[in-house]
Write a protein that holds these residues in place. Structure first.
Motif: not given
Length: 360
Positions: A250-266
């Motif tokens: 859970y904490p690992i996936l939340e971190t990876l998804f946060t990086i993807y959301r901010r860097k790639i998507h936003q």
């Protein structure tokens, strides 16, 4: 048992004292920013709960050394955790320490643990990849990256009362179970002593949020759990390295998804705070509209958010402790957990939350 009781009561009493005398230190210890995208409290609250957890493991280590002078690993782990805790606490007090500085000091602690404790990732049970990890320095770099990332992950999920701390306790209980299964009392002790220290803090933090974990506490919990996880896998070759991934999914996936959301998507800096973490969406889209009208209930929308993520955490930890020695099953469970996480996130963010997630 003496060490565990010492850890719990030291943390519990330290937290009580911090809350009781907060009027003396609120000017430097309180989280007074009530307007940020990740701020959901309504009054100024001390954010130095990490001191309580540090006091718990420090006291327990003293008891351990007194009864067993040869307990060098426990003391060394405590020393390795100092850079991580110190930089996090500095941020809690000054509010001026950037993410890069926190990651740097955490990386120093991870390197110390790898060198002096042998807490090093040496395999992933993937043909070819394991050969690369065996190359000089590769395993050390991978370990530093993984430990630093997980420590930061606990800070990322620290958004609501009891969330990060109980996720830590649940994970540590999973580590305790597997340590018992493989006959490793030392890893059991290291897991339980941190769990006891967190519990002493948790009873004051949840549900009313009388004190916050802070960066010092979140980083300390994540660092300790990551080192114990790496040590457990390194000490027992029958434990799959994918156990380490799934039990912290859970904490690992939340971190990876946060990086993807901010860097790639936003297209923004991944280090900047935002208000669309998984836990934030549960609060805003599911609970806050319902609980906002309830008066006099200590289990506010803030407090009711965390159990959702505790259950999500257990969904990864249960298969991890059941199939700790089966790489293929653990990989399959990791994929299933990731798919479900992304599916749920998409459902909530598009206002299509499943009915079973609504409390009423």
């Amino acid at each position: 048992m003496t060490g565990l009781l010492a850890a719990f009561f030291s943390s519990f009493i330290a937290t009580l004292l911090i809350i009781r005398f907060q009027h003396l230190h609120n000017h430097i210890s309180a989280d007074s920013d009530l307007s940020g995208p990740q701020k959901f409290h309504k009054i100024s609250v001390p954010r130095i709960g990490g001191i309580s957890i540090a006091a718990g493991i420090f006291t327990a280590t003293l008891f351990r050394l007194q009864s067993n002078p040869g307990a060098s690993l426990e003391a060394t782990l405590l020393v390795c955790a100092i850079p991580t805790f110190a930089i996090g606490l500095t941020e809690d007090l000054t509010k001026r320490v950037g993410v890069k500085s926190r990651l740097l000091f955490t990386a120093i602690g991870a390197a110390m643990a790898a060198i002096y404790l042998g807490a090093k990732i040496t395999r992933l049970d993937i043909p070819g990849v394991d050969y690369l990890i065996a190359l000089p320095g590769v395993g050390l770099i991978l370990t530093i990256f993984a430990v630093t990332g997980l420590a930061n992950a606990y800070n990322i999920i620290d958004g609501f009362n009891g969330l990060s701390s109980m996720v830590g306790i649940i994970t540590l209980m999973g580590l305790t179970y597997v340590s018992y299964t493989v006959g490793d009392p030392l890893m059991m002790y290291l897991s339980l002593v941190m769990a006891a220290s967190i519990l002493g803090f948790f009873l004051w933090n949840y549900p009313r949020g009388l004190i916050f974990l802070g960066d010092g506490g979140a980083y300390l919990i994540g660092f300790w759990i990551s080192i114990v996880t790496v040590l457990l896998v390194a000490r027992h070759h029958n434990i799959s390295p994918w156990f380490a991934l799934l039990i912290n999914a859970y904490p690992i996936l939340e971190t990876l998804f946060t990086i993807y959301r901010r860097k790639i998507h936003q297209g923004i800096n991944p280090g900047l705070p935002d208000g669309i973490h998984f836990h934030t969406l549960i609060f805003r889209r599911i609970l806050n509209p319902i609980c906002n009208t309830q008066k006099g209930d200590i289990f506010t929308a803030n407090a009711k958010t965390s159990p959702y993520l505790w259950v999500l955490t257990a969904m990864a930890i249960v298969p991890a402790i059941l199939y700790w020695n089966s790489t293929y099953i653990l990989i399959t469970c990791s994929i299933i957990f990731t798919v479900n996480y992304v599916w749920l996130y998409k459902k909530i963010v598009t206002f299509k939350t499943p009915d079973w997630m609504h409390p009423y």
